[in-house]
Design a protein around this motif. Structure first.
Motif, PDB file in Angstrom:
ATOM      1  N   PRO A   9       0.809  -1.222   0.000  1.00 16.02           N
ATOM      2  CA  PRO A   9       0.000   0.000   0.000  1.00 16.02           C
ATOM      3  C   PRO A   9       0.842   1.271   0.000  1.00 16.02           C
ATOM      4  CG  PRO A   9      -0.876  -1.595   1.578  1.00 16.02           C
ATOM      5  CD  PRO A   9       0.449  -2.108   1.126  1.00 16.02           C
ATOM      6  N   GLN A  10       1.997   1.239   0.674  1.00 11.12           N
ATOM      7  CA  GLN A  10       2.865   2.414   0.697  1.00 11.12           C
ATOM      8  C   GLN A  10       3.497   2.671  -0.672  1.00 11.12           C
ATOM      9  OE1 GLN A  10       2.671   4.228   3.326  1.00 11.12           O
ATOM     10  NE2 GLN A  10       1.496   2.629   4.388  1.00 11.12           N
ATOM     11  N   PHE A  11       3.843   1.584  -1.376  1.00 13.67           N
ATOM     12  CA  PHE A  11       4.396   1.752  -2.718  1.00 13.67           C
ATOM     13  C   PHE A  11       3.350   2.306  -3.674  1.00 13.67           C
ATOM     14  CE2 PHE A  11       7.373  -1.853  -1.387  1.00 13.67           C
ATOM     15  CZ  PHE A  11       8.375  -0.968  -1.032  1.00 13.67           C
ATOM     16  N   ARG A  12       2.095   1.898  -3.491  1.00 12.76           N
ATOM     17  CA  ARG A  12       1.022   2.442  -4.327  1.00 12.76           C
ATOM     18  C   ARG A  12       0.887   3.948  -4.114  1.00 12.76           C
ATOM     19  NH1 ARG A  12      -2.631  -0.929  -6.857  1.00 12.76           N
ATOM     20  NH2 ARG A  12      -4.163   0.742  -6.827  1.00 12.76           N
ATOM     21  N   GLU A  13       0.949   4.371  -2.871  1.00 13.44           N
ATOM     22  CA  GLU A  13       0.841   5.807  -2.594  1.00 13.44           C
ATOM     23  C   GLU A  13       2.056   6.559  -3.128  1.00 13.44           C
ATOM     24  OE1 GLU A  13       0.572   8.839   1.212  1.00 13.44           O
ATOM     25  OE2 GLU A  13      -0.263   6.813   1.430  1.00 13.44           O
ATOM     26  N   LEU A  14       3.245   5.993  -2.939  1.00 11.62           N
ATOM     27  CA  LEU A  14       4.465   6.621  -3.448  1.00 11.62           C
ATOM     28  C   LEU A  14       4.380   6.831  -4.956  1.00 11.62           C
ATOM     29  CD1 LEU A  14       7.478   7.445  -3.600  1.00 11.62           C
ATOM     30  CD2 LEU A  14       8.051   5.003  -3.563  1.00 11.62           C
ATOM     31  N   MET A  15       4.014   5.777  -5.691  1.00 13.18           N
ATOM     32  CA  MET A  15       4.020   5.881  -7.143  1.00 13.18           C
ATOM     33  C   MET A  15       2.909   6.804  -7.641  1.00 13.18           C
ATOM     34  SD  MET A  15       6.689   4.257  -7.367  1.00 13.18           S
ATOM     35  CE  MET A  15       6.979   4.555  -9.105  1.00 13.18           C
ATOM     36  N   CYS A  16       1.807   6.875  -6.914  1.00 16.03           N
ATOM     37  CA  CYS A  16       0.755   7.827  -7.271  1.00 16.03           C
ATOM     38  C   CYS A  16       1.265   9.252  -7.095  1.00 16.03           C
ATOM     39  CB  CYS A  16      -0.489   7.592  -6.422  1.00 16.03           C
ATOM     40  SG  CYS A  16      -1.878   8.674  -6.843  1.00 16.03           S
ATOM     41  N   ALA A  17       1.981   9.494  -5.997  1.00 17.41           N
ATOM     42  CA  ALA A  17       2.521  10.831  -5.739  1.00 17.41           C
ATOM     43  C   ALA A  17       3.556  11.220  -6.793  1.00 17.41           C
ATOM     44  CB  ALA A  17       3.137  10.874  -4.339  1.00 17.41           C
ATOM     45  N   VAL A  18       4.422  10.276  -7.158  1.00 19.60           N
ATOM     46  CA  VAL A  18       5.426  10.553  -8.196  1.00 19.60           C
ATOM     47  C   VAL A  18       4.740  10.867  -9.528  1.00 19.60           C
ATOM     48  CG1 VAL A  18       7.274   9.545  -9.583  1.00 19.60           C
ATOM     49  CG2 VAL A  18       7.237   9.188  -7.112  1.00 19.60           C
ATOM     50  N   SER A  19       3.740  10.062  -9.882  1.00 23.16           N
ATOM     51  CA  SER A  19       3.037  10.273 -11.149  1.00 23.16           C
ATOM     52  C   SER A  19       2.336  11.628 -11.168  1.00 23.16           C
ATOM     53  CB  SER A  19       2.019   9.153 -11.379  1.00 23.16           C
ATOM     54  OG  SER A  19       2.658   7.913 -11.553  1.00 23.16           O
ATOM     55  N   CYS A  20       1.607  11.933 -10.101  1.00 24.33           N
ATOM     56  CA  CYS A  20       0.872  13.200 -10.071  1.00 24.33           C
ATOM     57  C   CYS A  20       1.819  14.390 -10.111  1.00 24.33           C
ATOM     58  CB  CYS A  20      -0.021  13.273  -8.832  1.00 24.33           C
ATOM     59  SG  CYS A  20      -1.477  12.216  -8.913  1.00 24.33           S
ATOM     60  N   ARG A  21       2.944  14.312  -9.397  1.00 24.66           N
ATOM     61  CA  ARG A  21       3.900  15.412  -9.428  1.00 24.66           C
ATOM     62  C   ARG A  21       4.508  15.553 -10.823  1.00 24.66           C
ATOM     63  NH1 ARG A  21       2.494  18.095  -6.364  1.00 24.66           N
ATOM     64  NH2 ARG A  21       3.182  17.363  -4.327  1.00 24.66           N
ATOM     65  N   THR A  22       4.746  14.432 -11.496  1.00 27.22           N
ATOM     66  CA  THR A  22       5.295  14.479 -12.853  1.00 27.22           C
ATOM     67  C   THR A  22       4.266  15.009 -13.841  1.00 27.22           C
ATOM     68  OG1 THR A  22       6.706  12.570 -12.361  1.00 27.22           O
ATOM     69  CG2 THR A  22       6.371  13.111 -14.678  1.00 27.22           C
ATOM     70  N   PHE A  23       3.030  14.585 -13.685  1.00 28.39           N
ATOM     71  CA  PHE A  23       1.991  14.956 -14.644  1.00 28.39           C
ATOM     72  C   PHE A  23       1.493  16.380 -14.450  1.00 28.39           C
ATOM     73  CE2 PHE A  23       0.639  10.205 -14.589  1.00 28.39           C
ATOM     74  CZ  PHE A  23       1.780   9.880 -15.301  1.00 28.39           C
ATOM     75  N   VAL A  24       1.243  16.771 -13.191  1.00 26.76           N
ATOM     76  CA  VAL A  24       0.613  18.074 -12.952  1.00 26.76           C
ATOM     77  C   VAL A  24       1.385  18.959 -11.980  1.00 26.76           C
ATOM     78  CG1 VAL A  24      -1.667  17.169 -13.482  1.00 26.76           C
ATOM     79  CG2 VAL A  24      -0.891  17.158 -11.115  1.00 26.76           C
ATOM     80  N   ILE A  62      -6.484  10.535  -4.071  1.00 26.71           N
ATOM     81  CA  ILE A  62      -6.444   9.775  -5.322  1.00 26.71           C
ATOM     82  C   ILE A  62      -5.749   8.441  -5.099  1.00 26.71           C
ATOM     83  CG2 ILE A  62      -5.425   9.701  -7.635  1.00 26.71           C
ATOM     84  CD1 ILE A  62      -5.953  12.691  -7.857  1.00 26.71           C
ATOM     85  N   ALA A  63      -4.632   8.465  -4.365  1.00 27.52           N
ATOM     86  CA  ALA A  63      -3.897   7.226  -4.094  1.00 27.52           C
ATOM     87  C   ALA A  63      -4.775   6.228  -3.341  1.00 27.52           C
ATOM     88  CB  ALA A  63      -2.628   7.525  -3.300  1.00 27.52           C
ATOM     89  N   ASP A  64      -5.536   6.729  -2.362  1.00 28.88           N
ATOM     90  CA  ASP A  64      -6.398   5.848  -1.575  1.00 28.88           C
ATOM     91  C   ASP A  64      -7.561   5.316  -2.406  1.00 28.88           C
ATOM     92  OD1 ASP A  64      -4.794   6.261   0.616  1.00 28.88           O
ATOM     93  OD2 ASP A  64      -6.078   7.793   1.514  1.00 28.88           O
ATOM     94  N   ASP A  65      -8.160   6.188  -3.220  1.00 27.13           N
ATOM     95  CA  ASP A  65      -9.374   5.811  -3.954  1.00 27.13           C
ATOM     96  C   ASP A  65      -9.095   5.083  -5.258  1.00 27.13           C
ATOM     97  OD1 ASP A  65     -10.627   7.077  -1.912  1.00 27.13           O
ATOM     98  OD2 ASP A  65     -11.624   8.606  -3.101  1.00 27.13           O
ATOM     99  N   PHE A  66      -7.840   5.149  -5.727  1.00 25.72           N
ATOM    100  CA  PHE A  66      -7.556   4.524  -7.019  1.00 25.72           C
ATOM    101  C   PHE A  66      -7.759   3.013  -6.966  1.00 25.72           C
ATOM    102  CE2 PHE A  66      -5.572   3.566 -11.010  1.00 25.72           C
ATOM    103  CZ  PHE A  66      -5.776   4.711 -11.754  1.00 25.72           C
ATOM    104  N   TYR A  67      -7.669   2.455  -5.786  1.00 22.22           N
ATOM    105  CA  TYR A  67      -7.951   1.030  -5.609  1.00 22.22           C
ATOM    106  C   TYR A  67      -9.348   0.706  -6.134  1.00 22.22           C
ATOM    107  CZ  TYR A  67      -8.519  -3.487  -3.258  1.00 22.22           C
ATOM    108  OH  TYR A  67      -8.741  -4.809  -2.993  1.00 22.22           O
ATOM    109  N   ASN A  68     -10.310   1.598  -5.887  1.00 25.08           N
ATOM    110  CA  ASN A  68     -11.682   1.377  -6.347  1.00 25.08           C
ATOM    111  C   ASN A  68     -11.779   1.413  -7.867  1.00 25.08           C
ATOM    112  OD1 ASN A  68     -12.757   1.160  -3.731  1.00 25.08           O
ATOM    113  ND2 ASN A  68     -12.931   3.372  -3.538  1.00 25.08           N
ATOM    114  N   ILE A  69     -10.983   2.282  -8.493  1.00 26.85           N
ATOM    115  CA  ILE A  69     -10.974   2.351  -9.957  1.00 26.85           C
ATOM    116  C   ILE A  69     -10.409   1.057 -10.530  1.00 26.85           C
ATOM    117  CG2 ILE A  69     -10.004   3.557 -11.952  1.00 26.85           C
ATOM    118  CD1 ILE A  69     -10.016   6.113 -10.250  1.00 26.85           C
ATOM    119  N   THR A  70      -9.329   0.584  -9.938  1.00 22.23           N
ATOM    120  CA  THR A  70      -8.714  -0.669 -10.387  1.00 22.23           C
ATOM    121  C   THR A  70      -9.693  -1.830 -10.249  1.00 22.23           C
ATOM    122  OG1 THR A  70      -6.545   0.147  -9.705  1.00 22.23           O
ATOM    123  CG2 THR A  70      -6.761  -2.213 -10.090  1.00 22.23           C
ATOM    124  N   ALA A  71     -10.364  -1.892  -9.104  1.00 23.59           N
ATOM    125  CA  ALA A  71     -11.320  -2.978  -8.869  1.00 23.59           C
ATOM    126  C   ALA A  71     -12.465  -2.931  -9.870  1.00 23.59           C
ATOM    127  CB  ALA A  71     -11.857  -2.896  -7.443  1.00 23.59           C
TER     128      ALA A  71
END
Length: 534
Positions: free
Chosen positions: A203-218, A230-239
Motif C-alpha cells: 500500500p505504501q508503494f502504491r501511494e508513493l508511485m501515485c505521488a510521483v506520477s501526479c507530481r510528474t503529470f501536474v 487519489i492514491a487511496d481511492d484509485f484502488y476502487n478504480i482498479t477494482a
C-alpha cells in the motif's frame, strides 16, 4: 325388456340435441393446456430457450480454438474470475496460442503466443483498446485511447514531445523531492510506528508511485491532500476495471465506487489544467507534463495567429508539432489515462523491485556501488539524465524485474469487425481479444532459465536483442508513450533508495506467489522493514 324396447337407440352423433364426442374431447384438451399456462411456465420456457441459445452461441464462436466444451449458463467462469489465480492464467496460455472463455454476454479470446499477441497489437483495423466495458463509463468514451485514426493521431502528435530526453530531465527535480518525502515516511513507519517490525508495504508503494506520477503529470497544481485521496481511492478504480465484472454500474458495487473515484480524479485534473493555462499564459516555465502540453498549445496558437495576420514568421519560430487547443476536460481525460497506465503498473514494479533486491543483497550492493560511483562518490548529487544513463547495472535490474514479473500480463482489446486472426479462425465482431505479455517474456528459447532473476542477461547476454519478445509496454499504434519515463523513474527510485536506506524482507510462504489485481503483486503484499543508511 319393455323398458329397453322403449329406449332410444339413435346415435349421439345423429342427435342435434347433443355435442359430438370429438368436440368434447378437443375442448377438454384446449382447456387443459390453457389452464396449465401461467407466468412460471412461460418464464421457464423462455429461460430454457435462452440457455440453449447461450450455449449455442458460445460453441459457435469457439469454433476450433481451445476452451471449455460448454459454459455455465450466462455467467460462465465469473465466480472463478472474481479471484483470478496466476496458475489458471498459465494453464490457459499453455492450452493453445488461441483459447477462449465466455462471461456474461462477452466472448473473450486469449492470444498466448508472442506472434499472436504482436498480431493483435499491430491490427488497429480490426481491434482497439477497450480494457473492459465499464472503462468507457469511467474514462469516458471520448478519451483519446479509445479513438481511432486521425482523432487518435491528433492527440498523440502533441503528446510525443512530452516524453523526450529534454522533457524527462525537466521532471526529475519534482520526482526526487517525492522520493525523499516518502523514504522518510518509510523510516517512520518501520522504526517509530512498528519498532523495526516488517509490515506489508505494497500500500505504501502504491501511494508513493501515485505521488510521483501526479507530481510528474501536474506538478504542484495538485495539493498533497488531493494526491493522498487519489492514491487511496484509485484502488476502487482498479477494482471496477477488473477483466471480469458486472457490465453495468449498480449502486454500492465495485463499478459504482470506481465511477465515483474516477469522477473525482477527472475533476482534480481539470482544475490543474485550468491553473496551468493561466500560469503558462502569464509566462511561467515548464515544470511538469501538463505545463509542457499547455505550452505547446499556446505556441501553436501564437504561430497560427501570426500566419493568419500575414506577419512574417521565421522558420525557427514554427513549433516542432502544430497542435490544437484542448479543453480542460480533454486534458483531464488524457492525464487520467496516464495515471491509469502508470499507477498499478509502477506500483507493481516498485513492490517487486524492493522485494527482489532485499532477497538478493549481492545485487543490491552492486546497484548501490554503481549509484555512488556515477556521482563520483557523493551520494547527495541530484538526479540528471546523464547520471541515469550511466547506471548500466541499475537499468539491467529494472528491465529484468519488468521481464521476470511483468506488471501487465495481458491487454484487453475489443474487436471492431470480424478479425481473421488465423487462416482457420475468425474472432467475431464485438468480442474481446486479449494479447498476453507474460508468455513472451518467459520464453526459454529467448530468455534461458526464464524463471530465474538474472539482470546480467541484459548486459552480457542476448536479452537486449530480443525486441520482439519485449512486450512489457506493448507495440503497434497504441504502444506506451511513457515507457522510457517509467524505466527511468524506477531506476531513480531504487538507485536513491540503495544509497540512503537499508531494508529487510520478511519472507512468508506467500512471498513468491503472485496475486493478480489488474497488475501482479506478491500474495502477502511484501513485508518489509526499513532503516536509515549512514
Amino acid at each position: 325388456m319393455a323398458a329397453v324396447a322403449n329406449g332410444s337407440f339413435r346415435s349421439l352423433a345423429a342427435n342435434a340435441d347433443y355435442p359430438s364426442a370429438m368436440k368434447v374431447e378437443h375442448a377438454g384438451m384446449l382447456s387443459h393446456v390453457y389452464h396449465g399456462i401461467n407466468g412460471w411456465s412461460i418464464a421457464l420456457t423462455l429461460f430454457l430457450i435462452l440457455v440453449v441459445y447461450d450455449q449455442f452461441k458460445y460453441v459457435w464462436n469457439k469454433g476450433t480454438i481451445a476452451g471449455p466444451a460448454w459454459k455455465l449458463p450466462f455467467i460462465g467462469p465469473f465466480l472463478e474470475s472474481v479471484n483470478p489465480k496466476m496458475e489458471e492464467y498459465k494453464a490457459k496460455w499453455a492450452s493453445g496460442e488461441l483459447s477462449c472463455v465466455s462471461v456474461f454476454h462477452k466472448f473473450v479470446v486469449i492470444a498466448s503466443s508472442r506472434d499472436m499477441a504482436r498480431k493483435v497489437f499491430n491490427s488497429p483495423m480490426y481491434v482497439k483498446p477497450c480494457v473492459v466495458d465499464v472503462a468507457y463509463k469511467l474514462l469516458r468514451p471520448t478519451n483519446w485511447v479509445f479513438l481511432d485514426g486521425r482523432a487518435h493521431v491528433d492527440y498523440r502528435k502533441g503528446l510525443n514531445g512530452l516524453f523526450t530526453r529534454q522533457a524527462l530531465e525537466t521532471y526529475l527535480p519534482g520526482q526526487e523531492q517525492v522520493y525523499e518525502k516518502y523514504f522518510a515516511k518509510f523510516l517512520d513507519i518501520s522504526q517509530k510506528q512498528n519498532n523495526g517490525k516488517a509490515v506489508p508495504f505494497m500500500p505504501q508503494f502504491r501511494e508513493l508511485m501515485c505521488a510521483v506520477s501526479c507530481r510528474t503529470f501536474v506538478g504542484h497544481y495538485m495539493p498533497d491532500e488531493a494526491i493522498k485521496k487519489i492514491a487511496d481511492d484509485f484502488y476502487n478504480i482498479t477494482a471496477a476495471l477488473e477483466l471480469v465484472n458486472f457490465p453495468i454500474i449498480i449502486p454500492f458495487t465495485k463499478t459504482w465506487y470506481g465511477k465515483k473515484a474516477a469522477d473525482m480524479v477527472l475533476d482534480e485534473f481539470a482544475k490543474c489544467a485550468a491553473k496551468s493555462k493561466v500560469r503558462i499564459a502569464a509566462g511561467g516555465h515548464v515544470t511538469c507534463i501538463l505545463d509542457g502540453w499547455v505550452s505547446s498549445m499556446y505556441q501553436s496558437e501564437l504561430y497560427r495567429e501570426k500566419v493568419e495576420k500575414g506577419v512574417a514568421v521565421d522558420g525557427s519560430e514554427k513549433p516542432a508539432m502544430l497542435i490544437r487547443q484542448f479543453s480542460d476536460f480533454e486534458i483531464s481525460q488524457t492525464l487520467f489515462t496516464f495515471l491509469f497506465a502508470s499507477q498499478d503498473a509502477t506500483s507493481s514494479a516498485a513492490t517487486w523491485l524492493f522485494q527482489l533486491m532485499a532477497d538478493r543483497p549481492e545485487l543490491l550492493d552492486r546497484v548501490r556501488e554503481e549509484n555512488v560511483a556515477v556521482r563520483n562518490g557523493d551520494r547527495n548529487v541530484r538526479f540528471s539524465m546523464d547520471i541515469l544513463e550511466k547506471m548500466t547495472f541499475t537499468r539491467a535490474v529494472v528491465k529484468e524485474t519488468l521481464r521476470y514479473r511483468p506488471p501487465v500480463i495481458m491487454v484487453p482489446y475489443v474487436v471492431k469487425k470480424d478479425f481473421p486472426v488465423t487462416d482457420s479462425y475468425t474472432v467475431p465482431k464485438g468480442s474481446m481479444i486479449v494479447p498476453s505479455v507474460y508468455p513472451a517474456l518467459h520464453d526459454p528459447e529467448v530468455y534461458p532459465d526464464p524463471d530465474s532473476f538474472n539482470p546480467d542477461r541484459w548486459i552480457t547476454g542476448d536479452a537486449e536483442q530480443a525486441s520482439k519478445n519485449w512486450l512489457v509496454f506493448g507495440t503497434g499504434p497504441h504502444y506506451c508513450l511513457g515507457q522510457t519515463y517509467a524505466q527511468m523513474n524506477l531506476m531513480a527510485m531504487i538507485g536513491k533508495a540503495s544509497m540512503f536506506l537499508d531494508w529487510h524482507h520478511q519472507v512468508t510462504p506467500l512471498s513468491e506467489d503472485i496475486k493478480v489485481f489488474a497488475t501482479i503483486f506478491p500474495q502477502d503484499d511484501c513485508h518489509l522493514a526499513f532503516s536509515e543508511r549512514p
